[in-house]
Enzyme design. Structure first.
Site, PDB file in Angstrom:
ATOM      1  CB  SER A   1      -0.895   0.005   1.249  1.00  0.00           C
ATOM      2  OG  SER A   1      -1.491   1.269   1.428  1.00  0.00           O
TER       3      SER A   1
ATOM      4  CE1 TYR B   1      -3.123  -0.095   4.844  1.00  0.00           C
ATOM      5  CE2 TYR B   1      -3.749  -2.347   5.380  1.00  0.00           C
ATOM      6  CZ  TYR B   1      -3.463  -1.361   4.447  1.00  0.00           C
ATOM      7  OH  TYR B   1      -3.511  -1.666   3.101  1.00  0.00           O
TER       8      TYR B   1
ATOM      9  CE  LYS C   1      -1.508  -4.304   3.255  1.00  0.00           C
ATOM     10  NZ  LYS C   1      -1.846  -5.550   2.540  1.00  0.00           N
TER      11      LYS C   1
HETATM   12  C1  WQD Z   1     -10.029   9.418   0.658  1.00  0.00           C
HETATM   13  C2  WQD Z   1     -10.381  10.863   0.954  1.00  0.00           C
HETATM   14  C3  WQD Z   1     -10.837  11.317   3.248  1.00  0.00           C
HETATM   15  C4  WQD Z   1     -14.562   9.072   3.586  1.00  0.00           C
HETATM   16  C5  WQD Z   1      -7.160   4.612   2.649  1.00  0.00           C
HETATM   17  C6  WQD Z   1      -6.065   3.864   3.350  1.00  0.00           C
HETATM   18  C7  WQD Z   1      -5.099   3.319   2.346  1.00  0.00           C
HETATM   19  C8  WQD Z   1      -5.822   2.522   1.301  1.00  0.00           C
HETATM   20  C9  WQD Z   1      -6.932   3.324   0.662  1.00  0.00           C
HETATM   21  C10 WQD Z   1      -5.615   0.205   1.886  1.00  0.00           C
HETATM   22  C11 WQD Z   1      -9.731  11.336   2.243  1.00  0.00           C
HETATM   23  C12 WQD Z   1     -12.074  11.573   2.389  1.00  0.00           C
HETATM   24  C13 WQD Z   1     -13.385   9.620   3.098  1.00  0.00           C
HETATM   25  C14 WQD Z   1     -15.650   9.926   3.948  1.00  0.00           C
HETATM   26  C15 WQD Z   1     -14.350  11.820   3.285  1.00  0.00           C
HETATM   27  N1  WQD Z   1      -6.335   1.331   1.875  1.00  0.00           N
HETATM   28  N2  WQD Z   1     -13.297  10.974   2.942  1.00  0.00           N
HETATM   29  N3  WQD Z   1     -15.502  11.269   3.782  1.00  0.00           N
HETATM   30  O1  WQD Z   1      -7.596   7.575   3.395  1.00  0.00           O
HETATM   31  O2  WQD Z   1      -6.711   8.007   1.048  1.00  0.00           O
HETATM   32  O3  WQD Z   1      -6.615   5.706   1.979  1.00  0.00           O
HETATM   33  O4  WQD Z   1      -7.801   3.767   1.721  1.00  0.00           O
HETATM   34  O5  WQD Z   1      -4.533   0.029   1.367  1.00  0.00           O
HETATM   35  O6  WQD Z   1      -4.196   2.493   3.047  1.00  0.00           O
HETATM   36  O7  WQD Z   1      -5.372   4.773   4.159  1.00  0.00           O
HETATM   37  O8  WQD Z   1      -8.800   6.668   1.357  1.00  0.00           O
HETATM   38  O9  WQD Z   1     -11.171   6.601   0.732  1.00  0.00           O
HETATM   39  O10 WQD Z   1     -10.581   6.601   3.205  1.00  0.00           O
HETATM   40  O11 WQD Z   1     -10.292   8.678   1.856  1.00  0.00           O
HETATM   41  O12 WQD Z   1     -14.245  13.043   3.140  1.00  0.00           O
HETATM   42  O13 WQD Z   1     -16.736   9.468   4.415  1.00  0.00           O
HETATM   43  O14 WQD Z   1     -11.790  10.963   1.164  1.00  0.00           O
HETATM   44  O15 WQD Z   1     -10.706  12.330   4.226  1.00  0.00           O
HETATM   45  O16 WQD Z   1      -9.337  12.682   2.062  1.00  0.00           O
HETATM   46  P1  WQD Z   1      -7.401   7.114   1.999  1.00  0.00           P
HETATM   47  P2  WQD Z   1     -10.275   7.069   1.817  1.00  0.00           P
END
Ligand code: WQD
Length: 337
Positions: free
Chosen positions: A124, A148, A152
Site C-alpha cells: 500500500s 496497518y 505492510k
Molecule cells: C479518501 C479521501 C478522506 C470518507 C485509505 C487507506 C489506504 C488505502 C486506501 C488500503 C480522504 C475523504 C473519506 C468519507 C471523506 N487502503 N473521505 N468522507 O484515506 O486516502 O486511503 O484507503 O490500502 O491504506 O489509508 O482513502 O477513501 O478513506 O479517503 O471526506 O466518508 O476521502 O478524508 O481525504 P485514503 P479514503
C-alpha cells in the site's frame, strides 16, 4: 499458470481472478470470508465461463495452505488476504499484526515447504508515511504512520530478506493507491462490511439510499478546493497490474516493487461531482471536521510500472464512478441481494 489468490473473494481479488481467468490462467482462492462473500466467486465464474476452486479457510493455518498449494499444483501466489482499515488498526493493532504479518509468515512457510517461490504481494502507498514528497517514487524511504501501514512495511521487509536469502524467490511488491470502480458488467464490485471507511463506497451507499449523507472530512486543506487529493485507480487497471507483475516476476528472480497508481490526483469534491454525474442527481453531503491522520494530497509516480510492465492506469474518473455506480445500483445490498 495455476495461481492461488489469498483473499481472492474480496474486492481486488475477485477482479484479479477475472483478468487471470481471461488470460488463460487457472485460479484457486483461499478466503476466510471474514470480509468477503463467496457469491463474488460464483459471479466471477459467470463472467468468465471458467471455474474457480475455492478453499474456505485462514492463511494462518499452515497445514491447510500447504495442502492447498500441493493439491492444486499451485505455481504462483497473489497475496491479498489481510485486514486493511487504518482507523481499525489503531484500535486493535494486535489483530493486524497477527493476521497481516503472522498470516503472511504462515503462507510463506507453506510456500517454502512446497517449493512455490513466486509471490505478488498487495502492499500500500500507506508505507510512504507522512513526510514523503509527492509524487511517490518506489525508491523513497518508507515511514508508515499507523499499525496497518506498519504491517505492510514489515511484510515488505520479510519478503525483501527472503529474496536476499534465497535467489530462487520471485517477489513483486505492489503499492496500491486508492482503488475504486467495478467490473463494467456491474456483477462484481466493492462490498465493504459495515460502514465504509473509504470515500467512494460511502458515496455509492448514500446514492443508493443506504446512508443519509456524505460528510466531507475537512475543506480547509492546502489544496485547490480545500479537500484532500488522492490517486484513484480503477480496480480493473489494478487487476491488470497484478497479472503483469506476476508474469514479470515469473521470469525475473529477486524482489521488485511497483507503485500502482494513475499518477494524478483528484479532490474529494471532484470525486463527489463525478459520482453525481454518474447518478444523474445531487448527492446529499456536508462539510465536517478533518479526519485524524489524513494527508492533504498524494499521488503516485507510476513510471517504473510503465517501464517494466508496460502498465498504465488511464481510466478517467467519470468512468471509474460510472462503473462503481452501475455495481452499487444493481446490487444495493452488495452480494446479499
Ligand atoms: C479518501 C479521501 C478522506 C470518507 C485509505 C487507506 C489506504 C488505502 C486506501 C488500503 C480522504 C475523504 C473519506 C468519507 C471523506 N487502503 N473521505 N468522507 O484515506 O486516502 O486511503 O484507503 O490500502 O491504506 O489509508 O482513502 O477513501 O478513506 O479517503 O471526506 O466518508 O476521502 O478524508 O481525504 P485514503 P479514503
Amino acid at each position: 499458470m495455476k495461481v492461488l489468490l489469498t483473499g481472492g473473494a474480496g474486492y481486488i481479488g475477485s477482479h484479479t481472478a477475472v483478468v487471470l481467468l481471461e488470460a488463460g490462467h487457472e485460479v484457486v482462492v483461499l478466503d476466510d470470508l471474514s470480509n468477503a462473500s463467496v457469491e463474488s466467486l460464483r459471479r466471477v465464474e459467470e463472467l468468465t465461463g471458467r471455474t474457480v476452486a475455492f478453499v474456505h479457510g485462514d492463511m494462518v493455518d499452515e497445514a491447510l495452505v500447504e495442502r492447498t498449494l500441493t493439491e492444486h499444483a499451485v505455481e504462483a501466489v497473489i497475496h491479498f488476504a489481510g485486514l486493511k482499515a487504518v482507523g481499525d488498526s489503531v484500535r486493535r493493532p494486535l489483530d493486524y499484526y497477527a493476521v497481516n504479518v503472522g498470516g503472511t509468515l504462515s503462507l510463506l512457510r507453506a510456500m517454502e515447504r512446497t517449493g512455490v517461490r513466486t509471490i505478488v504481494f498487495s502492499s500500500s502507498a500507506t508505507v510512504y508515511g507522512e513526510s514523503a514528497p509527492t509524487p511517490y517514487l518506489e525508491k523513497m524511504p518508507r515511514d508508515a504512520a499507523n499499525p496497518y501501514g506498519r504491517t505492510k512495511e514489515q511484510i515488505e521487509d520479510v519478503l525483501g530478506d527472503l529474496g536476499a536469502s534465497d535467489p530462487s524467490w520471485r517477489i513483486a511488491l505492489l503499492r496500491y493507491f486508492n482503488p475504486v470502480g467495478a467490473h463494467p458488467s456491474g456483477r462484481i464490485g466493492e462490498n465493504p462490511r459495515g460502514v465504509p471507511n473509504n470515500l467512494v463506497p460511502f458515496i455509492a451507499q448514500v446514492a443508493v439510499g443506504k446512508r443519509e449523507k456524505l460528510v466531507v472530512f475537512g475543506d480547509d486543506y492546502d489544496t485547490p478546493d480545500g479537500t484532500c487529493v488522492r490517486d484513484y485507480v480503477h480496480v480493473m487497471d489494478l487487476a491488470d497490474g497484478h497479472v503483469r507483475a506476476m508474469d514479470y516476476v515469473a521470469g525475473h528472480e529477486g524482489v521488485h516493487v511497483w507503485n500502482l497508481g494513475a499518477g494524478r490526483g483528484y479532490s474529494v469534491l471532484e470525486v463527489l461531482a463525478s459520482f453525481e454525474k454518474a447518478v444523474g442527481r445531487p448527492i446529499p453531503h456536508e462539510i465536517g471536521p478533518r479526519r485524524a491522520g489524513d494527508l492533504p494530497a498524494f499521488w503516485a509516480d507510476p513510471s517504473q510500472a510503465l517501464t517494466d510492465l508496460g502498465w498504465v492506469a488511464e481510466t478517467p474518473l467519470d468512468q471509474m464512478c460510472a462503473d462503481h455506480w452501475r455495481w452499487q445500483e444493481s446490487n444495493p445490498h452488495g452480494y446479499a441481494d
